[in-house]
Write a protein that holds these residues in place. Sequence first.
Motif, PDB file in Angstrom:
ATOM      1  N   ALA A  96       0.742  -1.363   0.031  1.00  9.58           N
ATOM      2  CA  ALA A  96      -0.019   0.018   0.144  1.00  9.58           C
ATOM      3  C   ALA A  96       0.864   1.255  -0.028  1.00  9.58           C
ATOM      4  O   ALA A  96       0.371   2.374   0.468  1.00  9.58           O
ATOM      5  CB  ALA A  96      -0.881   0.135   1.342  1.00  9.58           C
ATOM      6  N   GLU A  97       2.133   1.107  -0.482  1.00  9.26           N
ATOM      7  CA  GLU A  97       3.041   2.372  -0.756  1.00  9.26           C
ATOM      8  C   GLU A  97       3.439   2.487  -1.956  1.00  9.26           C
ATOM      9  O   GLU A  97       3.508   1.740  -2.673  1.00  9.26           O
ATOM     10  CB  GLU A  97       4.096   2.380   0.499  1.00  9.26           C
ATOM     11  CG  GLU A  97       3.385   2.471   2.003  1.00  9.26           C
ATOM     12  CD  GLU A  97       4.715   2.592   2.730  1.00  9.26           C
ATOM     13  OE1 GLU A  97       6.014   2.736   2.341  1.00  9.26           O
ATOM     14  OE2 GLU A  97       4.643   2.120   4.144  1.00  9.26           O
ATOM     15  N   THR A  98       3.911   3.475  -2.328  1.00  8.66           N
ATOM     16  CA  THR A  98       4.685   3.931  -3.624  1.00  8.66           C
ATOM     17  C   THR A  98       6.140   3.422  -3.648  1.00  8.66           C
ATOM     18  O   THR A  98       6.806   3.037  -2.722  1.00  8.66           O
ATOM     19  CB  THR A  98       4.718   5.570  -3.908  1.00  8.66           C
ATOM     20  OG1 THR A  98       5.520   5.973  -2.681  1.00  8.66           O
ATOM     21  CG2 THR A  98       3.137   5.975  -3.909  1.00  8.66           C
ATOM     22  N   TRP A  99       6.633   3.293  -4.710  1.00 12.24           N
ATOM     23  CA  TRP A  99       8.105   2.743  -4.835  1.00 12.24           C
ATOM     24  C   TRP A  99       9.030   4.023  -4.309  1.00 12.24           C
ATOM     25  O   TRP A  99       8.818   4.975  -4.713  1.00 12.24           O
ATOM     26  CB  TRP A  99       8.329   2.552  -6.565  1.00 12.24           C
ATOM     27  CG  TRP A  99       7.548   1.463  -7.082  1.00 12.24           C
ATOM     28  CD1 TRP A  99       6.418   1.360  -7.650  1.00 12.24           C
ATOM     29  CD2 TRP A  99       8.110   0.053  -7.276  1.00 12.24           C
ATOM     30  NE1 TRP A  99       6.091   0.036  -8.196  1.00 12.24           N
ATOM     31  CE2 TRP A  99       7.050  -0.554  -7.966  1.00 12.24           C
ATOM     32  CE3 TRP A  99       9.178  -0.462  -6.897  1.00 12.24           C
ATOM     33  CZ2 TRP A  99       7.057  -1.883  -7.947  1.00 12.24           C
ATOM     34  CZ3 TRP A  99       9.524  -1.817  -7.100  1.00 12.24           C
ATOM     35  CH2 TRP A  99       8.219  -2.731  -7.533  1.00 12.24           C
ATOM     36  N   LYS A 100       9.995   3.418  -3.523  1.00  9.91           N
ATOM     37  CA  LYS A 100      10.845   4.293  -2.755  1.00  9.91           C
ATOM     38  C   LYS A 100      12.341   3.751  -3.406  1.00  9.91           C
ATOM     39  O   LYS A 100      12.744   2.618  -3.510  1.00  9.91           O
ATOM     40  CB  LYS A 100      10.524   4.127  -1.382  1.00  9.91           C
ATOM     41  CG  LYS A 100       9.321   4.706  -1.016  1.00  9.91           C
ATOM     42  CD  LYS A 100       9.294   4.398   0.565  1.00  9.91           C
ATOM     43  CE  LYS A 100       7.941   5.389   1.144  1.00  9.91           C
ATOM     44  NZ  LYS A 100       7.794   5.044   2.448  1.00  9.91           N
ATOM     45  N   PRO A 101      13.130   4.686  -3.110  1.00  8.11           N
ATOM     46  CA  PRO A 101      14.692   4.420  -3.753  1.00  8.11           C
ATOM     47  C   PRO A 101      15.487   3.938  -2.450  1.00  8.11           C
ATOM     48  O   PRO A 101      15.088   4.253  -1.288  1.00  8.11           O
ATOM     49  CB  PRO A 101      15.113   5.808  -4.111  1.00  8.11           C
ATOM     50  CG  PRO A 101      14.331   6.768  -3.268  1.00  8.11           C
ATOM     51  CD  PRO A 101      13.158   6.337  -3.178  1.00  8.11           C
ATOM     52  N   ALA A 102      16.131   3.063  -2.883  1.00  5.28           N
ATOM     53  CA  ALA A 102      17.303   2.355  -1.799  1.00  5.28           C
ATOM     54  C   ALA A 102      18.566   2.158  -2.494  1.00  5.28           C
ATOM     55  O   ALA A 102      18.694   2.150  -3.706  1.00  5.28           O
ATOM     56  CB  ALA A 102      16.451   1.188  -1.430  1.00  5.28           C
ATOM     57  N   THR A 103      19.337   1.600  -1.742  1.00  4.78           N
ATOM     58  CA  THR A 103      20.658   1.112  -2.031  1.00  4.78           C
ATOM     59  C   THR A 103      21.052  -0.302  -1.766  1.00  4.78           C
ATOM     60  O   THR A 103      20.741  -0.770  -0.502  1.00  4.78           O
ATOM     61  CB  THR A 103      21.781   1.860  -1.602  1.00  4.78           C
ATOM     62  OG1 THR A 103      21.342   3.302  -2.248  1.00  4.78           O
ATOM     63  CG2 THR A 103      23.141   1.786  -2.461  1.00  4.78           C
ATOM     64  N   VAL A 104      21.482  -1.185  -2.734  1.00  3.32           N
ATOM     65  CA  VAL A 104      21.857  -2.545  -2.030  1.00  3.32           C
ATOM     66  C   VAL A 104      23.122  -2.697  -1.406  1.00  3.32           C
ATOM     67  O   VAL A 104      24.043  -2.003  -1.679  1.00  3.32           O
ATOM     68  CB  VAL A 104      22.127  -3.631  -3.525  1.00  3.32           C
ATOM     69  CG1 VAL A 104      22.631  -4.868  -2.926  1.00  3.32           C
ATOM     70  CG2 VAL A 104      20.788  -3.509  -4.327  1.00  3.32           C
TER      71      VAL A 104
END
Length: 439
Positions: A96-104
């Motif tokens: 129920a949330e939007t796509w968010k940036p992250a780092t591997v």
Amino acid sequence: MDKACAQGTDPYLSLLEYRNTPVDGLKSPTQLLRSRRLRSILPVTEKQLLPELACRSTVHCRRELCQRRKKQYYDRTAKTLPALPVGATVRYQLPAETWKPATVTETIGTQRSYNICTDEGHTVRGNRRHLLQTPEGGFIFHFGSYFDIGLFKYLLFTIIIGLYAVIICANVLLIVVICMNRSLHEPMYLFLCSLFVNELFGSTVLFPFLLVQILSDIHIISAPFCFLQIYCVFAYATIQFINLSIMSYDRYLAICYPLQYNTRMTSNKVAMLIALTWLFPFMEVAVTISLSSSLQLCGNIINKVYCDNYSVVKLACFDTTVNNIQGLFITCLVVFCPLIVILYTYMRILKVCYSGSKQTRQKALSTCTPHLASLINFFFGSFFEVVQSRFNMSSVPMMLRIILSLYFLTCQPIFNPLMFGLQMSKIRSLCKSLIFGKM
């Protein structure tokens, strides 16, 4: 259960029937657990209610067989996603949330699970299937329409490279014939030469790319190359439409105004029309690509065998109304404006043919037949591509969708040189003398 609740019926009766229903070719859950069926509201014989012991080894064998069959069907279209290096920028989505940036930050196990660090500093574990690369980390598109055909890929590679060689030879031959013979330095043949050059351009955009993808195990393309391919494919289609409409205008002047043809179709006008044919599409398509390349994408699966603008637009995270309106406007401008010119010119040509002599009709038929055939072939191929891009075609078999999407890029470059080379007597005789020598 949800259906029973929505209809207002007893959910326990639905649960009872569920427990009595065989699963995956095995016995029902009740038979496996209690070695007998439960009595329900459905009529059954007394014999079916007698206890029957389920063989444990048979049940396990059948279950493993069903699982292997499911895996086999799933693996037909499933692809191994490329591994994500540590430090790659990805996007993830919580329920129920939007796509968010992250780092591997870490690879876990067999490169199917990863620890990622969010912008808030939290560490989240995610499966590779649910992590999408983003432009900040070098965006890569994956093609979803390729599937494993085993050793047949070498046969397909041979067929496609043979078709590409025929396209190159046929179009180059006709270009050389038109350029080397001064008798063919007329407006109609110069427009034909422009058409053949465009066929070489369009086929070179697609065929080498297809050959690489067929032999590759992982079907991916970087974002810059994907947008470059979109740019070239769109430019090819636009040039084709404009070129065909200019050729119809040229035939209209030659048939309806034969005495004024040389004064109306001058060399300067021919040069201007050919320049318009090539310059306008490259400038117009640049606007479309600039809008598409600026989108923020939340997906990277393109369900085609090559890059397509609308397939990329559908991957956007946010509203794409501007792109859709601009795309429809450009489609109408590129397709319907040339179509209006073509319809008008051919209506006038038909009017002259019906009122003219038999010789006039024969001359018009000999020069207009290959142009009409090329026109109909390309319009139908483009229509299939537009329909497939804009509408949901999941009910159509995958192989048919691939053939329809490739039709206007693969058939037109071989159709045009064969049609014009065989139907137009001047070109046919000069090709024979060039290939076989003067008799």
